[in-house]
Design a protein around this motif. Structure first.
Motif, PDB file in Angstrom:
ATOM      1  N   MET A   1       0.833  -1.183   0.000  1.00 55.82           N
ATOM      2  CA  MET A   1       0.000   0.000   0.000  1.00 55.82           C
ATOM      3  C   MET A   1       0.877   1.246   0.000  1.00 55.82           C
ATOM      4  SD  MET A   1      -2.836   1.499   2.678  1.00 55.82           S
ATOM      5  CE  MET A   1      -4.020   0.235   2.372  1.00 55.82           C
ATOM      6  N   LEU A   2       0.370   2.258  -0.649  1.00 56.10           N
ATOM      7  CA  LEU A   2       1.021   3.553  -0.712  1.00 56.10           C
ATOM      8  C   LEU A   2       0.208   4.528   0.117  1.00 56.10           C
ATOM      9  CD1 LEU A   2       3.062   5.533  -2.062  1.00 56.10           C
ATOM     10  CD2 LEU A   2       1.451   5.681  -3.970  1.00 56.10           C
ATOM     11  N   THR A   3       0.844   5.246   1.011  1.00 56.09           N
ATOM     12  CA  THR A   3       0.172   6.265   1.809  1.00 56.09           C
ATOM     13  C   THR A   3       0.557   7.616   1.250  1.00 56.09           C
ATOM     14  OG1 THR A   3       0.249   4.861   3.777  1.00 56.09           O
ATOM     15  CG2 THR A   3      -0.135   7.214   4.119  1.00 56.09           C
ATOM     16  N   VAL A   4      -0.454   8.452   1.003  1.00 55.83           N
ATOM     17  CA  VAL A   4      -0.199   9.777   0.455  1.00 55.83           C
ATOM     18  C   VAL A   4      -0.884  10.810   1.342  1.00 55.83           C
ATOM     19  CG1 VAL A   4      -0.347  11.289  -1.554  1.00 55.83           C
ATOM     20  CG2 VAL A   4      -0.122   8.817  -1.891  1.00 55.83           C
ATOM     21  N   TYR A   5      -0.080  11.713   1.883  1.00 47.57           N
ATOM     22  CA  TYR A   5      -0.599  12.816   2.691  1.00 47.57           C
ATOM     23  C   TYR A   5      -0.848  14.006   1.782  1.00 47.57           C
ATOM     24  CZ  TYR A   5       0.656  10.211   6.855  1.00 47.57           C
ATOM     25  OH  TYR A   5       0.729   9.254   7.838  1.00 47.57           O
ATOM     26  N   ILE A   6      -2.042  14.584   1.906  1.00 50.45           N
ATOM     27  CA  ILE A   6      -2.432  15.683   1.035  1.00 50.45           C
ATOM     28  C   ILE A   6      -3.117  16.788   1.824  1.00 50.45           C
ATOM     29  CG2 ILE A   6      -2.683  14.322  -1.086  1.00 50.45           C
ATOM     30  CD1 ILE A   6      -5.728  14.153  -0.400  1.00 50.45           C
ATOM     31  N   ASP A   7      -3.116  17.964   1.218  1.00 47.78           N
ATOM     32  CA  ASP A   7      -3.917  19.084   1.711  1.00 47.78           C
ATOM     33  C   ASP A   7      -4.670  19.601   0.492  1.00 47.78           C
ATOM     34  OD1 ASP A   7      -5.056  21.386   2.741  1.00 47.78           O
ATOM     35  OD2 ASP A   7      -3.228  22.094   3.702  1.00 47.78           O
ATOM     36  N   PHE A   8      -5.990  19.706   0.592  1.00 42.14           N
ATOM     37  CA  PHE A   8      -6.793  20.107  -0.550  1.00 42.14           C
ATOM     38  C   PHE A   8      -6.473  21.511  -1.048  1.00 42.14           C
ATOM     39  CE2 PHE A   8      -9.706  16.954   1.519  1.00 42.14           C
ATOM     40  CZ  PHE A   8      -9.473  15.950   0.591  1.00 42.14           C
ATOM     41  N   LYS A   9      -5.958  22.380  -0.192  1.00 36.31           N
ATOM     42  CA  LYS A   9      -5.619  23.737  -0.624  1.00 36.31           C
ATOM     43  C   LYS A   9      -4.194  23.827  -1.175  1.00 36.31           C
ATOM     44  CE  LYS A   9      -4.243  25.551   3.896  1.00 36.31           C
ATOM     45  NZ  LYS A   9      -4.260  24.264   4.595  1.00 36.31           N
TER      46      LYS A   9
ATOM     47  N   ASP B   1      -3.764   4.918   0.470  1.00 39.68           N
ATOM     48  CA  ASP B   1      -4.401   5.407   1.691  1.00 39.68           C
ATOM     49  C   ASP B   1      -4.178   6.916   1.722  1.00 39.68           C
ATOM     50  OD1 ASP B   1      -5.610   5.688   4.156  1.00 39.68           O
ATOM     51  OD2 ASP B   1      -3.842   5.042   5.277  1.00 39.68           O
ATOM     52  N   TRP B   2      -5.243   7.677   1.398  1.00 43.30           N
ATOM     53  CA  TRP B   2      -5.167   9.131   1.385  1.00 43.30           C
ATOM     54  C   TRP B   2      -5.312   9.635   2.815  1.00 43.30           C
ATOM     55  CZ3 TRP B   2      -3.673  10.923  -3.158  1.00 43.30           C
ATOM     56  CH2 TRP B   2      -4.009  10.217  -4.316  1.00 43.30           C
TER      57      TRP B   2
ATOM     58  N   ALA C   1     -10.021  12.352   7.303  1.00 46.74           N
ATOM     59  CA  ALA C   1      -9.484  11.587   8.437  1.00 46.74           C
ATOM     60  C   ALA C   1     -10.524  10.638   9.023  1.00 46.74           C
ATOM     61  CB  ALA C   1      -8.980  12.538   9.528  1.00 46.74           C
ATOM     62  N   LEU C   2     -11.789  10.990   8.907  1.00 43.89           N
ATOM     63  CA  LEU C   2     -12.858  10.153   9.467  1.00 43.89           C
ATOM     64  C   LEU C   2     -13.237   8.970   8.570  1.00 43.89           C
ATOM     65  CD1 LEU C   2     -15.248  12.973  10.749  1.00 43.89           C
ATOM     66  CD2 LEU C   2     -13.972  11.354  12.171  1.00 43.89           C
ATOM     67  N   LEU C   3     -12.910   9.071   7.293  1.00 43.23           N
ATOM     68  CA  LEU C   3     -13.361   8.053   6.338  1.00 43.23           C
ATOM     69  C   LEU C   3     -12.530   6.783   6.405  1.00 43.23           C
ATOM     70  CD1 LEU C   3     -14.012  10.240   3.163  1.00 43.23           C
ATOM     71  CD2 LEU C   3     -15.685   9.388   4.823  1.00 43.23           C
ATOM     72  N   GLY C   4     -13.186   5.679   6.099  1.00 45.92           N
ATOM     73  CA  GLY C   4     -12.505   4.405   5.960  1.00 45.92           C
ATOM     74  C   GLY C   4     -12.642   3.934   4.518  1.00 45.92           C
ATOM     75  N   GLY C   5     -11.948   2.885   4.178  1.00 46.87           N
ATOM     76  CA  GLY C   5     -12.063   2.312   2.840  1.00 46.87           C
ATOM     77  C   GLY C   5     -11.367   3.170   1.796  1.00 46.87           C
ATOM     78  N   ASP C   6     -11.813   3.006   0.560  1.00 46.71           N
ATOM     79  CA  ASP C   6     -11.229   3.739  -0.563  1.00 46.71           C
ATOM     80  C   ASP C   6     -11.787   5.162  -0.573  1.00 46.71           C
ATOM     81  OD1 ASP C   6     -10.145   4.699  -2.887  1.00 46.71           O
ATOM     82  OD2 ASP C   6     -10.972   3.131  -4.183  1.00 46.71           O
TER      83      ASP C   6
END
Length: 194
Positions: free
Chosen positions: A1-9, A32-33, A96-101
């Motif tokens: 799995m690849l984890t990617v940290y993002i900020d929408f802005k 995993d976003w 942060a609250l979401l699970g799954g894809d």
């Protein structure tokens, strides 16, 4: 799995979306976003010429924005900076609250911010994005803000300092410019599993 940290802005985060999805598709891995709250750095104050420092900061910011817009055009994306910068904390908290894809929500949130200039710190806007993305999730501003605070602390413990940030196994890569190296590391990690 690849984890990617993002900020929408963060436009660099938005520009990392398409290549990250293409890479994940090539190797049949999931992403995993994760949220990471970024902020614009202050202008250094310890200087003999404050006006020159301010001008230098403005020139660097303009140059970075021009470069980001060029890369957006190369991806076929018509993106514009919002006329007034707004926060995206609630959308990041929802992530942060979401699970799954979470990919559909991530795509919708980037589109809402960069194309529609929606306020991703507005509870109704974020609730609508969740619904439109197929998430039937109990959402409230306090729970989203609490989830974002926990996610931010967790990210910082993993040595995440900016977005986008990619994590493969224990390796952390800050910035989309590392995508070729990230892909090599991903291939090496996948080879270990076979």
């Amino acid at each position: 799995m690849l984890t990617v940290y993002i900020d929408f802005k963060s436009l660099p985060s938005c520009l990392a979306l398409k290549p990250a999805l293409e890479m994940a598709s090539r190797y049949s891995v999931s992403i995993d976003w994760c949220p990471f709250l970024t902020w614009e750095r202050d202008i250094p104050l310890e200087t003999h010429d404050v006006a020159l420092t301010k001008r230098h900061h403005e020139v660097r910011l303009a140059s970075q924005r021009a470069t980001d817009k060029m890369y957006a055009a190369l991806q076929g994306l018509d993106l514009n900076y919002p006329p007034v910068a707004v926060e995206a904390d609630l959308a990041l908290g929802a992530l942060a609250l979401l699970g799954g894809d979470k990919t559909v929500f991530v795509q919708a949130a980037f589109n809402a911010y960069w194309r529609l200039h929606a306020d991703l710190d507005d509870e109704k806007v974020v609730a609508d994005l969740l619904s439109e993305s197929g998430f039937d999730h109990e959402f409230s501003a306090p729970s989203a803000r609490a989830a974002l605070a926990i996610a931010q602390n967790s990210a910082q413990e993993r040595a995440v300092v900016d977005a986008p940030c990619f994590v493969i196994a224990s390796q952390v890569f800050v910035g989309r410019q590392h995508l070729p190296w990230i892909e090599e590391c991903l291939v090496a990690e996948l080879a270990k599993g076979h």
